[in-house]
Design an enzyme around this catalytic site. Structure first.
Site, short mmCIF file in Angstrom:
data_model
loop_
_atom_site.label_atom_id
_atom_site.label_comp_id
_atom_site.label_asym_id
_atom_site.label_seq_id
_atom_site.Cartn_x
_atom_site.Cartn_y
_atom_site.Cartn_z
NE ARG A 187 -4.25 -1.43 0.01
CZ ARG A 187 -4.33 -2.50 -0.77
NH1 ARG A 187 -3.31 -2.81 -1.56
NH2 ARG A 187 -5.41 -3.24 -0.79
CD GLU A 220 -2.94 3.05 -5.09
OE1 GLU A 220 -1.73 2.78 -4.98
OE2 GLU A 220 -3.83 2.19 -5.23
CG HIS A 244 -3.01 -1.01 -6.69
ND1 HIS A 244 -3.35 -0.33 -5.54
CD2 HIS A 244 -3.06 -2.32 -6.34
CE1 HIS A 244 -3.58 -1.18 -4.56
NE2 HIS A 244 -3.42 -2.40 -5.03
P1 NAI Z 1 -1.46 -11.31 4.91
O1 NAI Z 1 -2.54 -10.85 5.84
O2 NAI Z 1 -1.39 -12.74 4.52
O3 NAI Z 1 -0.03 -10.89 5.52
C1 NAI Z 1 0.23 -9.63 6.08
C2 NAI Z 1 1.39 -9.81 7.03
O4 NAI Z 1 1.71 -8.52 7.57
C3 NAI Z 1 1.07 -10.73 8.22
O5 NAI Z 1 2.09 -11.68 8.40
C4 NAI Z 1 0.98 -9.76 9.39
O6 NAI Z 1 1.38 -10.35 10.62
C5 NAI Z 1 1.97 -8.70 8.95
N1 NAI Z 1 1.80 -7.46 9.70
C6 NAI Z 1 0.68 -6.96 10.29
N2 NAI Z 1 0.97 -5.82 10.93
C7 NAI Z 1 2.29 -5.60 10.76
C8 NAI Z 1 3.18 -4.59 11.20
N3 NAI Z 1 2.74 -3.59 11.98
N4 NAI Z 1 4.48 -4.67 10.85
C9 NAI Z 1 4.93 -5.70 10.08
N5 NAI Z 1 4.13 -6.69 9.63
C10 NAI Z 1 2.83 -6.64 9.96
O7 NAI Z 1 -1.60 -10.36 3.62
P2 NAI Z 1 -1.12 -10.66 2.15
O8 NAI Z 1 -2.19 -11.38 1.41
O9 NAI Z 1 0.24 -11.23 2.17
O10 NAI Z 1 -1.09 -9.17 1.57
C11 NAI Z 1 -0.15 -8.22 2.01
C12 NAI Z 1 -0.56 -6.86 1.50
O11 NAI Z 1 -0.44 -6.84 0.08
C13 NAI Z 1 -2.03 -6.49 1.77
O12 NAI Z 1 -2.19 -5.88 3.03
C14 NAI Z 1 -2.34 -5.53 0.65
O13 NAI Z 1 -2.15 -4.21 1.14
C15 NAI Z 1 -1.30 -5.82 -0.42
N6 NAI Z 1 -1.87 -6.27 -1.67
C16 NAI Z 1 -1.53 -5.60 -2.82
C17 NAI Z 1 -2.04 -6.00 -4.04
C18 NAI Z 1 -1.65 -5.30 -5.31
O14 NAI Z 1 -2.27 -5.52 -6.37
N7 NAI Z 1 -0.64 -4.45 -5.31
C19 NAI Z 1 -2.98 -7.12 -4.14
C20 NAI Z 1 -3.22 -7.80 -2.88
C21 NAI Z 1 -2.70 -7.37 -1.69
#
Ligand code: NAI
Length: 355
Positions: free
Chosen positions: A231, A260, A292
């Protein structure tokens, strides 16, 4: 037949939803994003469907509920743009697509990294002009370098595996380290100090806003490559620009940008210069900005449509809502969700009629 007000429609959304809907919902497609001004378009609908750059604030939440809409289906994973407290208070159930293809996003992060390290974007432009000079295109091997992965959930872990495939040492930072991941967890400071590339995969939360800022950049290994497919708000863009200019950051691959929503997904070629920071970032040869698009694969689009329609099927059937996000447990799954004090009948929200 239930009607869905589908906002921020692009041709690729329509194609996948029409194919999988199979006539069970009447989907009213709108090009506009879901904002307070767009609410009248949802009149007469039973559900609304929105995407990452919608602005689901209290006014939008209450406007949907006023129109008789009790379910909002987010067709994305991130949910920083939804006021969940307002949703709970107004009785709006919010569902999402927690994972549609973590591979798509992790592979896009790797594509940004590879493009930057070997200057592919610059080489492609040169050869189209029949300029076959290699001057200025010297890259570096990823093998033997250190990758810092911030956020080791679904996407971060796949990205870590890709890096290991390159023969990189991988360091990880997560607020909730996963003891079974086999990753070497370190503090954020150590990760920044030792990593040649840093890739962000944590959600945007109040505590992660501007995680990469002037202070944290000052602790980073000089000349590192930053990849952000998570993000835009995770990075202070002004601080990044300054760090790119003074060499603190060697290169940046950005699929997301903190402002964005005004620019991405549309052709803004007539007005780009109005955002000075974004204009300066895209103009740098060591920066790649994509709009994105990390999620944009055929596999991910099919999964987004399938899960969104299933979420709506479950909602209207009164079935448990696996992908509900609630104000209390934030749909984080596992223990938090199971122990949500508001969870009954597989839903965090009270069922309709029980309010
Ligand atoms: P997920 O929920 O599987 O993993 C997120 C990880 O971040 C978890 O391990 C969690 O413990 C960790 N986390 C939470 N708070 C934190 C903090 N304060 N400091 C460090 N780590 C922390 O999510 P996933 O599926 O891996 O997605 C990650 C991110 O990718 C999403 O939040 C979303 O913003 C982004 N995303 C971007 C896309 C794109 O098209 N560019 C598409 C899908 C997701």
């Amino acid at each position: 037949m239930k009607k869905i007000a589908f906002f921020d429609t692009k041709p690729y959304d329509r194609e996948s939803f029409d194919r999988l809907n199979d006539g069970r919902y009447e989907i009213k497609y709108f090009e506009t994003r879901l904002t307070a001004a767009a609410l009248p378009l949802a009149d007469g609908c039973d559900a609304a469907c929105a995407f990452v750059n919608a602005e689901i604030d209290r006014a939008v939440v209450e406007g949907l509920v006023k129109r008789g809409i009790k379910v909002l289906a987010m067709r994305c994973a991130g949910y920083n743009n939804v006021d969940f407290k307002a949703a709970y208070e107004a009785g709006l159930t919010v569902v999402r697509v927690p994972a549609y293809s973590p591979y798509a996003v992790a592979e896009h992060a790797a594509a940004l990294l590879m493009t930057l390290t070997r200057h592919i974007h610059r080489a492609a432009v040169r050869t189209k002009d029949f300029n076959f000079s290699l001057v200025g295109l010297t890259g570096f091997d990823l093998h033997g370098k250190t990758a810092g992965v911030v956020g080791t959930g679904k996407i971060g872990r796949i990205f870590a595996d890709i890096c290991k495939g390159f023969g990189m040492r991988v360091l990880a930072y997560d607020a909730f380290p996963n003891p079974t991941s086999g990753l070497e967890y370190v503090t954020l400071d150590k990760l920044l100090a030792e990593s040649d590339i840093v890739s962000l995969h944590c959600p945007l939360l109040p505590e992660t806003k501007h995680l990469i800022n002037a202070d944290t950049l000052a602790k980073a290994k000089r000349g590192f490559t930053l990849i952000n497919t998570s993000r835009g708000g995770l990075v202070d863009s002004e601080a990044l620009l300054a760090a790119l200019r003074d060499g603190t950051v060697g290169a940046a691959g950005l699929d997301v940008y903190e402002e964005e929503s005004e620019w991405f997904y549309e052709d803004r070629s007539d007005v780009t210069r109005q955002n000075k920071t974004l204009s300066l970032l895209v103009s740098l040869p060591n920066v790649i900005v994509t709009s994105h698009q990390a999620f944009l694969t055929h596999e991910a689009l099919a999964n987004i449509a399938g899960t969104t329609l299933k979420n709506l099927d479950d909602y209207f059937a009164g079935a448990p809502l696996e992908n509900e996000i609630c104000y209390r447990c934030l749909g984080t799954g596992g223990a938090a969700k199971a122990n949500c004090p508001r969870r009954a009948n597989g839903r965090c929200h009270r069922l309709e009629g029980n309010r």
